[in-house]
Design an enzyme around this catalytic site. Structure first.
Site, PDB file in Angstrom:
ATOM      1  N   ALA A  33      -9.588 -23.568   0.377  1.00 47.14           N
ATOM      2  CA  ALA A  33      -8.193 -23.147   0.291  1.00 47.14           C
ATOM      3  C   ALA A  33      -8.053 -21.691   0.747  1.00 47.14           C
ATOM      4  CB  ALA A  33      -7.688 -23.316  -1.133  1.00 47.14           C
ATOM      5  N   GLY A  51     -11.149 -15.676  -4.042  1.00 53.23           N
ATOM      6  CA  GLY A  51     -11.832 -16.942  -3.775  1.00 53.23           C
ATOM      7  C   GLY A  51     -12.288 -17.020  -2.325  1.00 53.23           C
ATOM      8  N   ALA A  52     -13.289 -17.852  -2.092  1.00 49.50           N
ATOM      9  CA  ALA A  52     -13.838 -17.945  -0.737  1.00 49.50           C
ATOM     10  C   ALA A  52     -14.166 -19.394  -0.385  1.00 49.50           C
ATOM     11  CB  ALA A  52     -15.081 -17.068  -0.626  1.00 49.50           C
ATOM     12  N   LYS A  66     -20.310 -15.908   1.302  1.00 43.31           N
ATOM     13  CA  LYS A  66     -19.263 -16.883   1.646  1.00 43.31           C
ATOM     14  C   LYS A  66     -17.994 -16.153   2.086  1.00 43.31           C
ATOM     15  CE  LYS A  66     -20.037 -20.996  -1.152  1.00 43.31           C
ATOM     16  NZ  LYS A  66     -19.496 -21.699  -2.319  1.00 43.31           N
ATOM     17  N   ASN A  92      -6.669 -31.734   6.539  1.00 41.29           N
ATOM     18  CA  ASN A  92      -6.133 -32.325   5.297  1.00 41.29           C
ATOM     19  C   ASN A  92      -5.132 -33.438   5.599  1.00 41.29           C
ATOM     20  OD1 ASN A  92      -3.781 -30.921   6.056  1.00 41.29           O
ATOM     21  ND2 ASN A  92      -3.212 -30.652   3.914  1.00 41.29           N
ATOM     22  N   LYS A 120     -12.736 -32.998   3.605  1.00 42.94           N
ATOM     23  CA  LYS A 120     -11.910 -32.269   4.574  1.00 42.94           C
ATOM     24  C   LYS A 120     -12.682 -31.838   5.821  1.00 42.94           C
ATOM     25  CE  LYS A 120      -8.293 -30.506   1.532  1.00 42.94           C
ATOM     26  NZ  LYS A 120      -7.539 -29.346   1.045  1.00 42.94           N
TER      27      LYS A 120
HETATM   28  P1  NAP Z   1     -13.578 -24.801  -3.166  1.00 46.37           P
HETATM   29  O1  NAP Z   1     -13.760 -24.998  -1.718  1.00 46.37           O
HETATM   30  O2  NAP Z   1     -14.525 -25.433  -4.128  1.00 46.37           O
HETATM   31  O3  NAP Z   1     -13.581 -23.203  -3.425  1.00 46.37           O
HETATM   32  C1  NAP Z   1     -13.430 -22.635  -4.692  1.00 46.37           C
HETATM   33  C2  NAP Z   1     -13.656 -21.149  -4.599  1.00 46.37           C
HETATM   34  O4  NAP Z   1     -13.355 -20.601  -5.874  1.00 46.37           O
HETATM   35  C3  NAP Z   1     -15.107 -20.779  -4.262  1.00 46.37           C
HETATM   36  O5  NAP Z   1     -15.129 -19.691  -3.396  1.00 46.37           O
HETATM   37  C4  NAP Z   1     -15.666 -20.376  -5.626  1.00 46.37           C
HETATM   38  O6  NAP Z   1     -16.647 -19.385  -5.585  1.00 46.37           O
HETATM   39  C5  NAP Z   1     -14.448 -19.766  -6.249  1.00 46.37           C
HETATM   40  N1  NAP Z   1     -14.581 -19.745  -7.702  1.00 46.37           N
HETATM   41  C6  NAP Z   1     -14.760 -20.790  -8.515  1.00 46.37           C
HETATM   42  N2  NAP Z   1     -14.840 -20.376  -9.777  1.00 46.37           N
HETATM   43  C7  NAP Z   1     -14.739 -19.012  -9.757  1.00 46.37           C
HETATM   44  C8  NAP Z   1     -14.736 -18.016 -10.750  1.00 46.37           C
HETATM   45  N3  NAP Z   1     -14.869 -18.318 -12.043  1.00 46.37           N
HETATM   46  N4  NAP Z   1     -14.567 -16.747 -10.359  1.00 46.37           N
HETATM   47  C9  NAP Z   1     -14.429 -16.450  -9.055  1.00 46.37           C
HETATM   48  N5  NAP Z   1     -14.423 -17.339  -8.060  1.00 46.37           N
HETATM   49  C10 NAP Z   1     -14.570 -18.629  -8.426  1.00 46.37           C
HETATM   50  O7  NAP Z   1     -12.124 -25.285  -3.636  1.00 46.37           O
HETATM   51  P2  NAP Z   1     -10.781 -25.230  -2.742  1.00 46.37           P
HETATM   52  O8  NAP Z   1     -10.663 -26.469  -1.940  1.00 46.37           O
HETATM   53  O9  NAP Z   1     -10.730 -23.923  -2.060  1.00 46.37           O
HETATM   54  O10 NAP Z   1      -9.656 -25.324  -3.875  1.00 46.37           O
HETATM   55  C11 NAP Z   1      -9.472 -24.247  -4.765  1.00 46.37           C
HETATM   56  C12 NAP Z   1      -8.255 -24.514  -5.643  1.00 46.37           C
HETATM   57  O11 NAP Z   1      -7.084 -24.540  -4.842  1.00 46.37           O
HETATM   58  C13 NAP Z   1      -8.304 -25.840  -6.392  1.00 46.37           C
HETATM   59  O12 NAP Z   1      -7.866 -25.653  -7.703  1.00 46.37           O
HETATM   60  C14 NAP Z   1      -7.328 -26.704  -5.637  1.00 46.37           C
HETATM   61  O13 NAP Z   1      -6.711 -27.664  -6.473  1.00 46.37           O
HETATM   62  C15 NAP Z   1      -6.315 -25.671  -5.184  1.00 46.37           C
HETATM   63  N6  NAP Z   1      -5.574 -26.140  -4.004  1.00 46.37           N
HETATM   64  C16 NAP Z   1      -4.239 -26.301  -4.148  1.00 46.37           C
HETATM   65  C17 NAP Z   1      -3.496 -26.749  -3.085  1.00 46.37           C
HETATM   66  C18 NAP Z   1      -2.011 -26.916  -3.256  1.00 46.37           C
HETATM   67  O14 NAP Z   1      -1.405 -27.653  -2.470  1.00 46.37           O
HETATM   68  N7  NAP Z   1      -1.407 -26.247  -4.216  1.00 46.37           N
HETATM   69  C19 NAP Z   1      -4.117 -27.044  -1.861  1.00 46.37           C
HETATM   70  C20 NAP Z   1      -5.500 -26.851  -1.741  1.00 46.37           C
HETATM   71  C21 NAP Z   1      -6.222 -26.392  -2.839  1.00 46.37           C
HETATM   72  P3  NAP Z   1     -18.151 -19.670  -5.103  1.00 46.37           P
HETATM   73  O15 NAP Z   1     -18.027 -19.770  -3.611  1.00 46.37           O
HETATM   74  O16 NAP Z   1     -18.895 -18.504  -5.579  1.00 46.37           O
HETATM   75  O17 NAP Z   1     -18.543 -20.965  -5.748  1.00 46.37           O
END
Ligand code: NAP
Length: 536
Positions: free
Chosen positions: A393, A389-390, A417, A351, A330
């Protein structure tokens, strides 16, 4: 050089091309875009049943893999009618040599006699490996029923064109070249080969195995390939990357694709689990749009753009509609497009890519996609919102909320972050442990916690942290009801599933690419069916 069964790359080159069969143009066209269901059953009875059900699975032809059978008499070609008589479709009989991916050791002469006599006596096609062509020819091979095949299970040979030239010297109804693509760029020679065969008026089956090669299985026939192979049942692939006949026929509408069909797809790594192909293809089919949406397994996005996208460098000429872009590309694609819309620029992530007057435009539909379900739920009317979350998304959600002036607090595991997002969009940031003592009426999970294949059955917060809130929204969409949402439901909160964001952002993409409003009910039904299918 003589054919050498120990080295399938060593092809006979002393066959005269004089009696070469060049299929008529009408033949090439008549057979273009066919789906060949591969029967890989272990017993004659199961194979017979599979042959019978193949048309209902979407197959136009059948490949009967005799080498999978445990209880078949390979020395007895007259035994074949029992398997063939129940087929209403043309059949290819294949009995692979073990060194070319065959499943059992069968004496070579016996194997070839079965194929040669079988096709002669019962009018089916037979697949003969190029390395064994001469031996088959000596047995009286009917060239008009022969498919001569070449396989490389380890990669894509650099001299594929020369290999094809040599395979084409072997007179046959069709020539088949199957390679393995470790990266999507390795499919370029396959597309070139299809173009060449089309120009030469030959029937060609050309495809790349592996996840990165899936695109050749879908688009190859549309560009002039003779057929694409599919499984009759899920989980029965006879080659890596093989889709099911149902997917080829119903999701990708392979029979109706042509060279003018516009191409869209999702660029990611991995993309195999994505339900976006199901969603967008269902919408395109419903509105009668001549376009197909394909999974693009891309490891090196810059190289992919050079080979397939950038009009000045690309090696495959295809009518591009646009792309979805997902993890991990992305951010990297930002420098590969010509323009960015305001939202993509602010979020620093793309995206969606659209093509406008030959220029590539980067968009971010995740922002609107995330906000629309909240708007519909009336959750933006003066409510305070907690975002957990950070990551990427979270960035999109926080930007969308901040742009609407919503009071937002970001709860991050990694405060540094979190602060980067907080500073960019001017929102408060707190450590994730503070969520238990917070009281925002709306709470949004943007972490992957609870996602199938990641941490299904867990929640980023306990039920106690959800009690008393008005609404809980999880961006995770697989499963549709996550543990977080189940806790929220049990704590009497209203809930929104990530599927609502998925569909909202997909509808926006669809509109950007086609100029048409997406049929949302059809998108939803396709997404739910695809998720149910994935989850057994
Ligand atoms: P990403 O960039 O990898 O970010 C994930 C975030 O979650 C990071 O800040 C991470 O923390 C945090 N995290 C992971 N495990 C954790 C835990 N156990 N406790 C607390 N925080 C935690 O991923 P993303 O692109 O943002 O996507 C996140 C989710 O959103 C995915 O499941 C994705 O499928 C979903 N999503 C859905 C849609 C939709 O259309 N519905 C669209 C986009 C994304 P750290 O920074 O500390 O690692």
């Amino acid at each position: 050089m003589s054919p050498n069964a120990d080295n399938p790359l060593e092809l006979p080159d002393d066959i005269s091309p004089d009696r070469r069969i060049i299929p008529s143009q009408s033949d090439a066209l008549r057979y273009r875009g066919k789906i060949c269901g591969v029967v890989t059953e272990n017993t004659v009875e199961c194979a017979r049943a599979a042959v019978e059900r193949a048309p209902a699975c979407g197959a136009d032809m059948i490949e009967l893999r005799l080498d999978y059978l445990h209880d078949f008499d390979f020395s007895n070609p007259p035994g074949l009618p029992y398997l063939l008589e129940c087929s209403s479709l043309p059949v290819i009989i294949t009995c692979r040599a073990i060194e070319e991916g065959g499943h059992r050791q069968i004496e070579n002469l016996e194997r070839l006699r079965l194929l040669v006599e079988g096709s002669q006596r019962f009018g089916c096609y037979c697949d003969i490996e190029a390395a064994h062509y001469r031996a088959a020819a000596e047995l009286g091979l009917d060239q008009s029923r022969a498919i001569v095949s070449f396989h490389d299970f380890n990669g894509t040979p650099p001299d594929l064109d020369a290999i094809y030239t040599r395979v084409c010297k072997l007179p046959a109804h069709a020539h088949k070249i199957v390679t393995t693509a470790g990266d999507i760029d390795e499919t370029v020679p396959i597309f070139r080969l299809i173009d060449r065969a089309r120009a030469e008026g030959r029937n060609v089956i050309a495809l790349s195995m592996g996840k990165a090669g899936v695109i050749t299985r879908i688009i190859g026939p549309a560009r002039g390939g003779w057929l694409s192979y599919g499984t009759l049942d899920h989980g029965q692939a006879s080659a890596p990357g093989q889709l099911s006949c149902r997917q080829l026929a119903r999701t990708f509408r392979l029979n109706s694709l042509g060279r003018k069909t516009s191409i869209a797809g999702v660029i990611g790594h991995p993309v195999g689990h994505s339900v976006s192909p199901d969603i967008h293809n269902a919408a395109m089919a419903a509105l009668g749009i001549d376009a197909v949406y394909v999974p693009l397994e891309v490891a090196d996005v810059k190289s992919f753009f050079g080979s397939f996208v950038d009009a000045s460098t690309r090696q495959v000429d295809w009518p591009l509609l646009g792309f979805s872009v997902t993890i991990p590309h992305k951010t990297a694609v930002m420098e590969l497009v010509d323009d960015l819309d305001q939202t993509a620029q602010s979020v620093r992530a793309i995206n969606t890519i659209g093509v406008k007057d030959g220029r590539l435009i980067g968009y971010n539909t995740d922002v609107e996609g995330a906000i629309v379900p909240l708007e519909r739920a009336g959750a933006l009317d003066g409510e305070r919102i907690a975002v957990i979350g950070a990551g990427g998304a979270a960035r999109a959600v926080v930007y969308g909320l901040a742009a609407r002036g919503i009071e937002t607090t970001l709860y991050a595991r990694d405060l540094e972050k979190g602060r980067q997002i907080g500073d960019a969009f001017n929102v408060r940031v707190a450590p994730i442990r503070a969520i238990g003592s917070s009281n925002e009426p709306v709470i949004i999970n943007t972490t992957p916690v609870g996602m199938r294949g990641h941490s299904e059955g867990t929640s980023p917060v306990g039920m106690e942290a959800l009690r008393g809130r008005r609404l809980a929204y999880d961006l995770v969409y697989n499963p549709i009801e996550t543990c977080f949402l189940r806790f929220a439901r049990e704590a009497r909160c209203r809930t929104i599933s990530g599927i609502d964001m998925l569909l909202s952002q997909a509808a926006l993409q669809f509109q950007l690419w086609t100029g048409r409003e997406a049929p949302v009910d059809i998108l939803r039904a396709a997404a739910v069916a695809a998720l149910r299918g994935q989850n057994g």
